[in-house]
Design an enzyme around this catalytic site. Structure first.
Site, PDB file in Angstrom:
ATOM      1  N   GLU A  67      15.192   9.181   9.118  1.00 47.37           N
ATOM      2  CA  GLU A  67      14.743   7.936   9.723  1.00 47.37           C
ATOM      3  C   GLU A  67      14.087   7.061   8.663  1.00 47.37           C
ATOM      4  OE1 GLU A  67      12.011   6.091  13.356  1.00 47.37           O
ATOM      5  OE2 GLU A  67      12.691   8.185  13.441  1.00 47.37           O
ATOM      6  N   ASP A 141      11.956  -4.435   9.116  1.00 46.29           N
ATOM      7  CA  ASP A 141      11.486  -5.821   9.027  1.00 46.29           C
ATOM      8  C   ASP A 141      12.674  -6.785   8.992  1.00 46.29           C
ATOM      9  OD1 ASP A 141      10.217  -8.261   8.327  1.00 46.29           O
ATOM     10  OD2 ASP A 141       8.622  -7.151   7.324  1.00 46.29           O
ATOM     11  N   LYS A 145      12.699 -15.522   7.521  1.00 43.95           N
ATOM     12  CA  LYS A 145      12.922 -16.704   6.693  1.00 43.95           C
ATOM     13  C   LYS A 145      14.140 -16.516   5.791  1.00 43.95           C
ATOM     14  CE  LYS A 145       8.043 -18.048   6.634  1.00 43.95           C
ATOM     15  NZ  LYS A 145       6.839 -18.322   5.797  1.00 43.95           N
ATOM     16  N   TYR A 217       6.170  -0.213  18.762  1.00 42.51           N
ATOM     17  CA  TYR A 217       6.623  -1.561  18.416  1.00 42.51           C
ATOM     18  C   TYR A 217       7.582  -2.077  19.485  1.00 42.51           C
ATOM     19  CZ  TYR A 217       8.566  -5.480  15.850  1.00 42.51           C
ATOM     20  OH  TYR A 217       8.949  -6.748  15.489  1.00 42.51           O
TER      21      TYR A 217
END
Length: 250
Positions: A67, A141, A145, A217
């Site tokens: 993972e 992540d 941008k 999360y």
């Protein structure tokens, strides 16, 4: 391993890590786990040659699953509990997440988990071909941008590396609540001859696998009204991918 190198956050060789390595100060009991248990469970890189992952486990394992970016470790620990005969490698540079996983390992008495506390791509460089039966990369992540897109975990190079490391019929499981990143992952993976996307309809990638374990999360994302996407790819058998690639380039 006596000839293994400890991951060093000041070591800039190989891929560049852009995320945080530390958050709030750890509680004494968790700091103690970092000081005592992490050295026992840490995967070190060899000075030369390839790394024998099976040798990292105290008992024989029938397969090895990895993972990338395990966060608080909820998913990894739950998978390790459910599959005690599988060896699990968790990759995570964030020390607070590592401490969280260590607390779960201690609580549940897990002996089939090992940790690489640095950028997973550095570990990939020393792994042999066809060594992994399953790879998880959940909520990595998205770097939303445009100027940061090159920092995303899924890239053309990573796709090639994962295809090399995965056994025939191995699974690659991905999840994200950022639809821009979901599209990016599909673009970089679905056209690779070594990978086959398992979705037959939109329902297949908006619904998690039957053995899914929700992370903290993911729970927060759902509470914000965000709908995660779950992508599953299978490693095409070696030989078949070469034939498909040759036909595509013909």
């Amino acid at each position: 391993m006596s000839n293994a190198k400890k991951p060093d956050e000041k070591n800039h060789d190989g891929p560049q890590w852009y995320g945080r390595r530390r958050g709030h100060k750890l509680r004494p009991n968790r700091q103690a786990l970092i000081d005592t248990r992490l050295p026992e469970l840490r995967i070190g890189l060899p000075e030369s040659g390839v790394l024998d992952l099976e040798a990292a486990f105290s008992s024989p394992v029938r397969d090895i699953w990895l993972e990338v970016g395990f966060g608080g470790g909820e998913h990894l620990a739950a998978q390790a509990r459910a599959h005690p005969d599988i060896g699990f490698i968790g990759c995570e540079p964030f020390i607070n997440g590592i401490a969280s996983l260590l607390s779960l390992i201690e609580r549940d008495g897990l002996n089939n988990v090992r940790i690489y506390d640095d950028d997973a791509r550095k570990l990939f460089q020393v792994l042999p071909d066809a060594v992994l039966g399953r790879v998880f990369a959940l909520y990595t992540d998205p770097w939303p941008k445009k100027r940061h897109h090159r920092r995303r975990f899924i890239t053309v190079d990573t796709a090639e590396t994962l295809v090399r490391l995965m056994k025939d019929d191995a699974q690659l499981r991905l999840a994200s609540d950022h639809m821009g990143y979901v599209g990016w992952m599909l673009e970089h993976l679905s056209g690779h001859p070594g990978l086959q996307w398992q979705a037959r309809s939109k329902r297949d990638w908006t619904k998690p696998p039957s053995d899914w374990v929700e992370t903290r999360y993911e729970k927060k994302a759902k509470e914000k009204g965000l709908g995660p996407a779950y992508l599953c790819f299978t490693r095409v058998a070696r030989g078949e991918d070469e034939a498909a690639s040759a036909l595509k380039n013909h």
